[in-house]
Enzyme design. Structure first.
Site, PDB file in Angstrom:
ATOM      1  N   VAL A   1     -15.507 -35.086 -25.382  1.00 49.29           N
ATOM      2  CA  VAL A   1     -14.989 -34.248 -24.292  1.00 49.29           C
ATOM      3  C   VAL A   1     -15.975 -33.149 -23.902  1.00 49.29           C
ATOM      4  CG1 VAL A   1     -12.574 -34.728 -24.849  1.00 49.29           C
ATOM      5  CG2 VAL A   1     -13.670 -32.670 -25.803  1.00 49.29           C
TER       6      VAL A   1
ATOM      7  N   ALA B   1      -7.701 -40.202 -32.392  1.00 47.87           N
ATOM      8  CA  ALA B   1      -7.930 -41.041 -33.582  1.00 47.87           C
ATOM      9  C   ALA B   1      -7.240 -40.515 -34.834  1.00 47.87           C
ATOM     10  CB  ALA B   1      -9.421 -41.164 -33.850  1.00 47.87           C
TER      11      ALA B   1
ATOM     12  N   TYR C   1     -11.834 -19.279 -31.958  1.00 52.55           N
ATOM     13  CA  TYR C   1     -10.767 -20.290 -31.858  1.00 52.55           C
ATOM     14  C   TYR C   1      -9.580 -19.682 -31.100  1.00 52.55           C
ATOM     15  CZ  TYR C   1      -7.249 -23.703 -33.344  1.00 52.55           C
ATOM     16  OH  TYR C   1      -6.253 -24.651 -33.360  1.00 52.55           O
TER      17      TYR C   1
ATOM     18  N   CYS D   1     -15.505 -41.305 -26.572  1.00 56.98           N
ATOM     19  CA  CYS D   1     -15.695 -40.282 -25.532  1.00 56.98           C
ATOM     20  C   CYS D   1     -15.742 -38.906 -26.159  1.00 56.98           C
ATOM     21  CB  CYS D   1     -14.546 -40.349 -24.525  1.00 56.98           C
ATOM     22  SG  CYS D   1     -14.612 -39.051 -23.268  1.00 56.98           S
TER      23      CYS D   1
HETATM   24  N1  LIG Z   1      -3.858 -28.515 -37.371  1.00 60.38           N
HETATM   25  C1  LIG Z   1      -3.297 -27.380 -36.945  1.00 60.38           C
HETATM   26  O1  LIG Z   1      -2.824 -26.538 -37.750  1.00 60.38           O
HETATM   27  C2  LIG Z   1      -3.223 -27.094 -35.486  1.00 60.38           C
HETATM   28  C3  LIG Z   1      -4.010 -27.786 -34.569  1.00 60.38           C
HETATM   29  N2  LIG Z   1      -3.932 -27.443 -33.240  1.00 60.38           N
HETATM   30  C4  LIG Z   1      -4.751 -28.132 -32.250  1.00 60.38           C
HETATM   31  O2  LIG Z   1      -4.379 -29.498 -32.219  1.00 60.38           O
HETATM   32  C5  LIG Z   1      -5.461 -30.283 -31.701  1.00 60.38           C
HETATM   33  C6  LIG Z   1      -5.679 -31.479 -32.603  1.00 60.38           C
HETATM   34  O3  LIG Z   1      -6.092 -30.980 -33.854  1.00 60.38           O
HETATM   35  P1  LIG Z   1      -5.673 -31.686 -35.234  1.00 60.38           P
HETATM   36  O4  LIG Z   1      -4.982 -32.962 -34.964  1.00 60.38           O
HETATM   37  O5  LIG Z   1      -5.037 -30.679 -36.097  1.00 60.38           O
HETATM   38  O6  LIG Z   1      -7.139 -31.951 -35.819  1.00 60.38           O
HETATM   39  P2  LIG Z   1      -7.836 -33.253 -36.413  1.00 60.38           P
HETATM   40  O7  LIG Z   1      -9.176 -32.762 -36.860  1.00 60.38           O
HETATM   41  O8  LIG Z   1      -6.932 -33.940 -37.364  1.00 60.38           O
HETATM   42  O9  LIG Z   1      -8.000 -34.204 -35.135  1.00 60.38           O
HETATM   43  C7  LIG Z   1      -8.828 -33.825 -34.085  1.00 60.38           C
HETATM   44  C8  LIG Z   1      -9.324 -35.091 -33.402  1.00 60.38           C
HETATM   45  O10 LIG Z   1     -10.136 -34.709 -32.297  1.00 60.38           O
HETATM   46  C9  LIG Z   1     -11.345 -35.449 -32.348  1.00 60.38           C
HETATM   47  N3  LIG Z   1     -12.442 -34.711 -31.706  1.00 60.38           N
HETATM   48  C10 LIG Z   1     -13.100 -33.635 -32.192  1.00 60.38           C
HETATM   49  N4  LIG Z   1     -14.062 -33.257 -31.345  1.00 60.38           N
HETATM   50  C11 LIG Z   1     -14.006 -34.112 -30.288  1.00 60.38           C
HETATM   51  C12 LIG Z   1     -14.753 -34.245 -29.090  1.00 60.38           C
HETATM   52  N5  LIG Z   1     -15.778 -33.427 -28.827  1.00 60.38           N
HETATM   53  N6  LIG Z   1     -14.413 -35.230 -28.226  1.00 60.38           N
HETATM   54  C13 LIG Z   1     -13.400 -36.067 -28.514  1.00 60.38           C
HETATM   55  N7  LIG Z   1     -12.653 -36.008 -29.639  1.00 60.38           N
HETATM   56  C14 LIG Z   1     -12.974 -35.041 -30.504  1.00 60.38           C
HETATM   57  C15 LIG Z   1     -11.597 -35.698 -33.817  1.00 60.38           C
HETATM   58  O11 LIG Z   1     -12.477 -36.786 -34.019  1.00 60.38           O
HETATM   59  C16 LIG Z   1     -10.186 -35.964 -34.318  1.00 60.38           C
HETATM   60  O12 LIG Z   1      -9.832 -37.319 -34.209  1.00 60.38           O
HETATM   61  C17 LIG Z   1      -6.658 -29.320 -31.633  1.00 60.38           C
HETATM   62  O13 LIG Z   1      -6.831 -28.880 -30.296  1.00 60.38           O
HETATM   63  C18 LIG Z   1      -6.231 -28.146 -32.520  1.00 60.38           C
HETATM   64  O14 LIG Z   1      -6.854 -26.940 -32.139  1.00 60.38           O
HETATM   65  C19 LIG Z   1      -3.065 -26.463 -32.773  1.00 60.38           C
HETATM   66  C20 LIG Z   1      -2.277 -25.792 -33.656  1.00 60.38           C
HETATM   67  C21 LIG Z   1      -2.291 -26.062 -35.065  1.00 60.38           C
HETATM   68  C1  LIG Z   2      -7.233 -21.279 -39.684  1.00 62.78           C
HETATM   69  C2  LIG Z   2      -7.044 -21.515 -38.244  1.00 62.78           C
HETATM   70  C3  LIG Z   2      -5.937 -22.493 -37.988  1.00 62.78           C
HETATM   71  C4  LIG Z   2      -6.310 -23.436 -36.903  1.00 62.78           C
HETATM   72  C5  LIG Z   2      -5.120 -24.289 -36.549  1.00 62.78           C
HETATM   73  C6  LIG Z   2      -4.117 -23.514 -35.764  1.00 62.78           C
HETATM   74  O1  LIG Z   2      -4.230 -23.417 -34.555  1.00 62.78           O
HETATM   75  C7  LIG Z   2      -3.044 -22.877 -36.508  1.00 62.78           C
HETATM   76  C8  LIG Z   2      -2.315 -21.872 -35.974  1.00 62.78           C
HETATM   77  C9  LIG Z   2      -1.190 -21.392 -36.767  1.00 62.78           C
HETATM   78  C10 LIG Z   2      -0.592 -20.225 -36.633  1.00 62.78           C
HETATM   79  C11 LIG Z   2      -1.060 -19.148 -35.810  1.00 62.78           C
HETATM   80  C12 LIG Z   2      -0.310 -17.993 -35.756  1.00 62.78           C
HETATM   81  C13 LIG Z   2      -0.742 -16.865 -34.960  1.00 62.78           C
HETATM   82  C14 LIG Z   2      -0.041 -15.730 -35.029  1.00 62.78           C
HETATM   83  C15 LIG Z   2      -0.455 -14.552 -34.211  1.00 62.78           C
HETATM   84  O2  LIG Z   2       0.510 -14.389 -33.207  1.00 62.78           O
HETATM   85  C16 LIG Z   2      -0.522 -13.258 -35.061  1.00 62.78           C
HETATM   86  O3  LIG Z   2       0.811 -12.805 -35.147  1.00 62.78           O
HETATM   87  C17 LIG Z   2      -1.045 -13.518 -36.455  1.00 62.78           C
HETATM   88  C18 LIG Z   2      -1.220 -12.177 -37.178  1.00 62.78           C
HETATM   89  C19 LIG Z   2      -1.883 -12.421 -38.527  1.00 62.78           C
HETATM   90  C20 LIG Z   2      -3.372 -12.674 -38.361  1.00 62.78           C
HETATM   91  O4  LIG Z   2      -3.982 -12.117 -37.431  1.00 62.78           O
HETATM   92  O5  LIG Z   2      -3.922 -13.452 -39.156  1.00 62.78           O
END
Ligand SMILES: NC(=O)C1=CN([C@@H]2O[C@H](COP(=O)(O)OP(=O)(O)OC[C@H]3O[C@@H](n4cnc5c(N)ncnc54)[C@H](O)[C@@H]3O)[C@@H](O)[C@H]2O)C=CC1
Ligand SMILES: CCCCCC(=O)/C=C/C=C\C=C\C=C\[C@@H](O)[C@@H](O)CCCC(=O)O
Length: 256
Positions: A65, A14, A151, A63
Site C-alpha cells: 500500500v 493475510a 502511530y 500489493c
Molecule cells: N493489533 C491491535 O492491537 C490493533 C491493530 N489495529 C490496526 O489494525 C490493522 C491491522 O493490524 P493487525 O491485524 O493487528 O496486524 P498484523 O500485523 O497481524 O496484520 C497486518 C497485515 O498487514 C500487512 N501489511 C503490512 N504492511 C503492509 C503494506 N505496506 N502493504 C500491504 N500489506 C501490509 C501485513 O503483512 C499483515 O498481513 C492495522 O492498521 C493496525 O494499526 C488497530 C487497533 C488495535
Molecule cells: C502498543 C501500540 C498498540 C498498537 C495497536 C493499537 O492500536 C492498540 C490500541 C489500544 C488501545 C489504545 C488506547 C488509547 C487510549 C487513549 O485514549 C489514552 O486514554 C491512553 C492513555 C494512556 C497512555 O497514553 O498510554
C-alpha cells in the site's frame, strides 16, 4: 447492504484483523480480493479459503500500500476480474516508532492512496457503483498513546480523513459511505515484541502492558464483526466505532 455478489477489497488481508475481515465478508456472501505484502501467509490463507468458499470468490494480489502503482494495478485487476469494487477495507498497518516514516507511509498515506484510487472505480459521478469504505484506525486514533506518538498521529489522521471523506462524498454525490473502526488491543502479530517496535519510547512499554491488563484484549473476529456492521448498515456514514473488550460504542465528536 446484502453482500451476495458484492466485490470487496481488503488490504493487509493475510493476517490478523484483515484476515478476520476477509473471512467475515466471505461468510456473508461477498467475493474478496486480498491485498498484502506477505505472500507466504497469503498463499497459505488462500489454500484454506479456496477449500471453504471455492476458487471463484477469492483472489490474492501481492500489493504494497506504499506503492501508488501497485494499488492502481490491484484495483484494475479486481475490476477486470470481477467487474467492479463495492467495498474497500483499508486495513493494512504497522507499528514502528523507529522507522516512523514507514509507519506514516503505510498507516495514513496508504489509506489515502487506497481511498483515492478506489474512488476512481466506486464514485458514482464517474461511472462507479458507489459502495462503502471502512478504514481501520485504533483507539489510539481517539486518544494519545504516549509510547507510540507517530502511530497515534497516523490513527488520528485516519479518523479525521475518514470523517472528512464522508462529508465530501455526501456533498458531492459520490454514493460512497465512509466509516472507521477504532479497536483497542487485539491479539495479533502487530502486538508482538512491542519493545523493538517502540524505538526511543521502549521504556514506556510497561504503560502498554498495564493498559492491556486493565482493559483486556479483543480477538480479530470481534473487530471483523464491527466492520461487517458498518459495511452492511447503510445508515452508517461518517461513523467511528470504538471497540474494546467490554463492548463497543459509536463516538460522537464535538460539533464545530
Ligand atoms: N493489533 C491491535 O492491537 C490493533 C491493530 N489495529 C490496526 O489494525 C490493522 C491491522 O493490524 P493487525 O491485524 O493487528 O496486524 P498484523 O500485523 O497481524 O496484520 C497486518 C497485515 O498487514 C500487512 N501489511 C503490512 N504492511 C503492509 C503494506 N505496506 N502493504 C500491504 N500489506 C501490509 C501485513 O503483512 C499483515 O498481513 C492495522 O492498521 C493496525 O494499526 C488497530 C487497533 C488495535
Ligand atoms: C502498543 C501500540 C498498540 C498498537 C495497536 C493499537 O492500536 C492498540 C490500541 C489500544 C488501545 C489504545 C488506547 C488509547 C487510549 C487513549 O485514549 C489514552 O486514554 C491512553 C492513555 C494512556 C497512555 O497514553 O498510554
Amino acid at each position: 447492504m446484502d453482500l451476495s455478489g458484492k466485490i470487496a477489497v481488503v488490504t493487509g488481508a493475510a493476517m490478523g484483523i484483515g484476515k478476520a475481515i476477509t473471512e467475515k465478508l466471505l461468510q456473508n456472501g461477498a467475493t474478496v480480493v486480498l491485498l498484502d505484502v506477505n505472500e507466504t501467509a497469503a498463499k497459505t490463507l488462500m489454500e484454506d479459503l479456496s477449500k471453504q468458499y471455492g476458487q471463484d470468490r477469492t483472489l490474492f494480489l501481492s500489493c504494497n500500500v506504499e506503492s501508488e502503482e501497485q494499488i492502481k494495478a490491484a484495483f484494475q485487476k479486481t475490476v477486470e476480474t470481477f467487474g467492479g469494487i463495492n467495498i474497500l477495507c483499508n486495513n493494512a498497518g504497522i507499528l514502528n516508532e523507529s522507522d516512523w516514516e514507514k509507519t506514516v507511509s503505510i498507516n495514513l498515506l496508504g489509506v489515502i492512496r487506497g481511498t483515492y484510487l478506489a474512488l476512481k472505480h466506486m464514485n458514482k459521478t464517474s461511472g462507479g457503483r458507489g459502495g462503502v469504505i471502512v478504514n481501520t484506525a485504533s483507539m489510539a486514533g481517539l486518544g494519545p498513546l504516549i509510547s507510540c506518538p507517530v502511530y497515534t498521529a497516523t490513527k488520528h489522521g485516519v479518523v479525521g480523513f475518514t470523517r472528512a471523506m464522508s462529508g465530501a462524498s455526501t456533498a458531492l454525490g459520490y454514493g460512497v459511505r465512509f466509516n472507521v473502526i477504532c479497536p483497542g488491543f487485539v491479539q495479533t502479530e502487530l502486538l508482538s515484541d512491542p519493545n523493538s517496535k517502540m524505538g526511543q519510547f521502549s521504556h514506556l512499554v510497561d504503560v502498554i502492558e498495564q493498559m492491556m491488563i486493565k482493559d483486556g484484549t479483543l480477538n480479530a473476529t470481534e473487530v471483523a464483526d464491527s466492520v461487517l456492521e458498518m459495511v452492511t448498515d447503510e445508515t452508517k456514514n461518517g461513523a467511528a466505532l470504538m471497540i474494546f473488550s467490554k463492548g463497543k460504542q459509536y463516538i460522537t465528536f464535538p460539533s464545530m
